[in-house]
Design an enzyme around this catalytic site. Structure first.
Site, short mmCIF file in Angstrom:
data_model
loop_
_atom_site.label_atom_id
_atom_site.label_comp_id
_atom_site.label_asym_id
_atom_site.label_seq_id
_atom_site.Cartn_x
_atom_site.Cartn_y
_atom_site.Cartn_z
N LYS A 168 -2.70 -15.21 -8.68
CA LYS A 168 -3.07 -15.43 -7.28
C LYS A 168 -1.83 -15.77 -6.47
O LYS A 168 -1.05 -16.65 -6.84
CB LYS A 168 -4.08 -16.58 -7.17
CG LYS A 168 -4.56 -16.86 -5.76
CD LYS A 168 -5.60 -17.97 -5.80
CE LYS A 168 -6.12 -18.28 -4.44
NZ LYS A 168 -7.08 -19.40 -4.46
N SER A 222 -2.04 1.43 -0.80
CA SER A 222 -1.60 0.33 -1.65
C SER A 222 -1.14 -0.87 -0.84
O SER A 222 -1.27 -0.90 0.37
CB SER A 222 -0.48 0.75 -2.59
OG SER A 222 0.68 1.04 -1.82
N THR A 257 -6.93 -2.70 -3.92
CA THR A 257 -5.96 -1.62 -3.93
C THR A 257 -5.04 -1.84 -5.13
O THR A 257 -5.34 -2.65 -6.00
CB THR A 257 -5.19 -1.56 -2.58
OG1 THR A 257 -4.41 -0.36 -2.55
CG2 THR A 257 -4.32 -2.76 -2.35
N TYR A 258 -3.92 -1.15 -5.15
CA TYR A 258 -2.95 -1.33 -6.23
C TYR A 258 -1.60 -1.74 -5.63
O TYR A 258 -1.36 -1.59 -4.45
CB TYR A 258 -2.81 -0.06 -7.07
CG TYR A 258 -2.26 1.11 -6.30
CD1 TYR A 258 -0.89 1.40 -6.31
CD2 TYR A 258 -3.08 1.93 -5.54
CE1 TYR A 258 -0.37 2.47 -5.59
CE2 TYR A 258 -2.59 3.00 -4.82
CZ TYR A 258 -1.23 3.26 -4.85
OH TYR A 258 -0.72 4.31 -4.14
N GLY A 294 -1.55 2.77 4.03
CA GLY A 294 -2.68 3.69 4.08
C GLY A 294 -3.87 3.06 4.77
O GLY A 294 -3.73 2.29 5.73
N ALA A 295 -5.06 3.35 4.27
CA ALA A 295 -6.29 2.85 4.89
C ALA A 295 -6.32 1.32 4.94
O ALA A 295 -6.91 0.74 5.86
CB ALA A 295 -7.51 3.37 4.13
N ALA A 296 -5.68 0.66 3.99
CA ALA A 296 -5.65 -0.81 3.98
C ALA A 296 -4.98 -1.36 5.24
O ALA A 296 -5.26 -2.49 5.65
CB ALA A 296 -4.93 -1.31 2.73
#
Length: 117
Positions: free
Chosen positions: A9, A25, A57-58, A73-75
């Site tokens: 975390k 990502s 995501t990664y 990207g979409a994130a």
């Protein structure tokens, strides 16, 4: 029986960039990744404290010592630079092993995203 538990975390880091035109990502400063025991391409879950968004995501390794936290990207639609997020990774393990497992939890400085000494 296996269960999923928090493995790593990064608690409260500030988004420095949002790059909509990237494949996808989250880019994380390599120092933070190392301290939190997160590796490139690992799946992570992200919670945005500012707007309540949640996504997974990664990870892509960012420049060491840069403090970079970039949603790609979409994130990039889920958080804005300046938002404070929490990044978590989970692991699947045997129930008895999980009872004694200690996750790697770090608390960086939210102004710089650098590790506190």
């Amino acid at each position: 029986m296996n269960i999923e538990v928090v493995k790593s975390k990064i608690h409260r880091v500030t988004v420095t960039e949002a790059n909509l035109n990237y494949i996808g990502s989250i880019t994380i400063d390599q120092d933070l990744m190392d301290a939190a025991n997160i590796i490139p391409n690992e799946r992570v879950y992200i919670v945005d404290n500012n707007n309540g968004e949640r996504l997974d995501t990664y990870v892509i390794a960012g420049k060491r010592g840069s403090g970079v936290i970039c949603l790609n990207g979409a994130a990039a639609r889920k958080a804005q630079p300046g938002d404070v997020i929490i990044i978590m990774a989970y692991a699947s393990m045997d129930f008895d092993e999980a009872k004694n497992f200690k996750p790697a939890v770090i608390f960086p400085d939210t102004r710089t995203n650098k590790l506190l000494k």
